[in-house]
Scaffold this motif. Structure first.
Motif, PDB file in Angstrom:
ATOM      1  N   PRO A   1       0.944  -1.297   0.248  1.00 34.04           N
ATOM      2  CA  PRO A   1      -0.179   0.188  -0.229  1.00 34.04           C
ATOM      3  C   PRO A   1       0.911   1.224  -0.209  1.00 34.04           C
ATOM      4  O   PRO A   1       1.038   2.416  -0.539  1.00 34.04           O
ATOM      5  N   LEU A   2       1.830   1.104   0.895  1.00 27.95           N
ATOM      6  CA  LEU A   2       2.889   2.525   0.847  1.00 27.95           C
ATOM      7  C   LEU A   2       3.929   2.856  -0.296  1.00 27.95           C
ATOM      8  O   LEU A   2       3.448   3.824  -0.817  1.00 27.95           O
TER       9      LEU A   2
ATOM     10  N   GLY B   1       7.843  18.051  -0.530  1.00 24.31           N
ATOM     11  CA  GLY B   1       7.136  17.015   0.236  1.00 24.31           C
ATOM     12  C   GLY B   1       7.777  15.857  -0.172  1.00 24.31           C
ATOM     13  O   GLY B   1       7.799  14.793  -0.109  1.00 24.31           O
ATOM     14  N   GLN B   2       8.254  15.810  -1.369  1.00 25.53           N
ATOM     15  CA  GLN B   2       8.536  14.142  -2.325  1.00 25.53           C
ATOM     16  C   GLN B   2       8.980  13.411  -1.684  1.00 25.53           C
ATOM     17  O   GLN B   2       9.594  12.099  -0.910  1.00 25.53           O
ATOM     18  N   PHE B   3      10.564  14.301  -1.067  1.00 24.23           N
ATOM     19  CA  PHE B   3      11.892  13.799  -0.315  1.00 24.23           C
ATOM     20  C   PHE B   3      11.215  13.546   1.256  1.00 24.23           C
ATOM     21  O   PHE B   3      12.161  12.793   1.719  1.00 24.23           O
ATOM     22  N   ALA B   4      10.618  15.058   1.678  1.00 27.46           N
ATOM     23  CA  ALA B   4       9.659  14.592   3.507  1.00 27.46           C
ATOM     24  C   ALA B   4       9.390  13.302   2.999  1.00 27.46           C
ATOM     25  O   ALA B   4       9.499  12.542   4.123  1.00 27.46           O
TER      26      ALA B   4
ATOM     27  N   ILE C   1       9.307   7.116   4.977  1.00 28.71           N
ATOM     28  CA  ILE C   1       8.082   5.784   4.760  1.00 28.71           C
ATOM     29  C   ILE C   1       9.436   5.150   5.245  1.00 28.71           C
ATOM     30  O   ILE C   1       9.242   4.440   5.545  1.00 28.71           O
ATOM     31  N   ALA C   2      10.756   5.389   5.054  1.00 29.73           N
ATOM     32  CA  ALA C   2      12.224   5.241   5.306  1.00 29.73           C
ATOM     33  C   ALA C   2      12.123   4.828   6.793  1.00 29.73           C
ATOM     34  O   ALA C   2      12.166   3.245   7.517  1.00 29.73           O
TER      35      ALA C   2
ATOM     36  N   ARG D   1      10.376   1.323  11.485  1.00 30.83           N
ATOM     37  CA  ARG D   1       9.849   1.038  12.969  1.00 30.83           C
ATOM     38  C   ARG D   1       8.801  -0.653  12.985  1.00 30.83           C
ATOM     39  O   ARG D   1       8.897  -1.076  13.480  1.00 30.83           O
ATOM     40  N   HIS D   2       7.843  -0.276  11.838  1.00 30.18           N
ATOM     41  CA  HIS D   2       7.360  -1.874  11.697  1.00 30.18           C
ATOM     42  C   HIS D   2       8.005  -2.699  10.979  1.00 30.18           C
ATOM     43  O   HIS D   2       8.270  -4.163  12.026  1.00 30.18           O
TER      44      HIS D   2
END
Length: 121
Positions: free
Chosen positions: A46-47, A86-89, A94-95, A100-101
């Motif tokens: 999904p991400l 915002g693309q970089f952020a 996500i990383a 964490r996941h």
């Protein structure tokens, strides 16, 4: 001067038996491995889709909505710059979320599978 490298932690200098191909196949078909794979895919797919859609939106807006992307927000900062940053952020977010996941869910499941395989070998 010569030095010898210390054995890896936990090995105590004794060689361990490697799992066979049949053991790897058995683990691949086990419910624990299926749960690990499902947990990874439920997070990653999904991400990935969301990020690709967000990136394509940015590219399409850049190509076809130049007036909108050129809208100044304040000073010389326009919509395109804010969305580009915002693309970089988003990439770093996500990383961080994945790490964490993985630490909370994937690594413990993988360690349990590894321990079981090593105990059987």
């Amino acid at each position: 001067m010569t030095t010898q490298a210390a054995p890896p932690p936990g090995s105590a200098g004794t060689p361990t038996a490697s799992p066979t191909a049949e053991q790897f196949e058995a683990v691949q078909h086990s419910p624990e491995f299926a749960a690990l794979r499902r947990s990874h895919r439920a997070f990653a797919f999904p991400l990935t889709v969301a990020f690709i859609a967000w990136y394509l939106l940015y590219v399409l807006l850049s190509n076809y909505a130049g007036g909108f992307m050129g809208t100044k927000l304040f000073g010389n900062i326009n919509v395109a710059l804010v969305l580009g940053l915002g693309q970089f952020a988003t990439t770093f977010l996500i990383a961080w979320l994945y790490s964490r996941h993985a630490a909370a869910k994937l690594d413990p499941q993988a360690a349990a599978i590894k321990e079981r395989m090593e105990a059987e070998a």
